[in-house]
Design a protein around this motif. Structure first.
Motif: not given
Length: 121
Positions: A8-13, A65-68, A83-85
């Motif tokens: 889920k965090k990856l989908k938002t990152d 995930p490693v690239l992110v 950027s997250q906001r």
């Protein structure tokens, strides 16, 4: 953090990385890695096709995930927080898929085929 929370965090990152890549305050190195990350995440073609048992999912489970994570490390924290906001709800209907994001993957596989043919001759 369990696997589901990380996914889920990856989908938002990924959308946040996309927005951070466009900011002029983001360092060049971070922009280059972010561009690679976003191109790979949005590409309709995987580096290792998913139909290959077990190995086909390694890129989705490990490589992306490693690239992110690497990209986030290179982006200054204050820029990434903004950027997250800004990225909240950006791709709620699903991530966009563009054919031109597949170009680096296709070029990679063409290079591999070329090297194999050259080696065999």
């Amino acid at each position: 953090m369990n696997f589901r929370e990380r996914a889920k965090k990856l989908k938002t990152d990924i959308p946040a990385v996309f927005i951070a890549m466009k900011k002029k305050e983001t360092p060049i190195t971070a922009k280059l890695i972010a561009g690679l990350t976003i191109a790979y995440a949005l590409s309709p073609i995987d580096l290792i096709p998913d139909f290959i048992p077990v190995i086909g999912y390694i890129d989705d489970i490990i490589l992306l995930p490693v690239l992110v994570a690497l990209t986030i490390q290179l982006i200054p924290p204050e820029i990434f927080a903004v950027s997250q906001r800004e990225a909240e709800g950006l791709w709620e209907c699903g991530k966009p898929k563009k054919w031109y994001y597949a170009v680096p993957i296709v070029l990679f596989w063409l290079l591999i085929v070329y090297l194999i043919i050259r080696y065999l001759n």
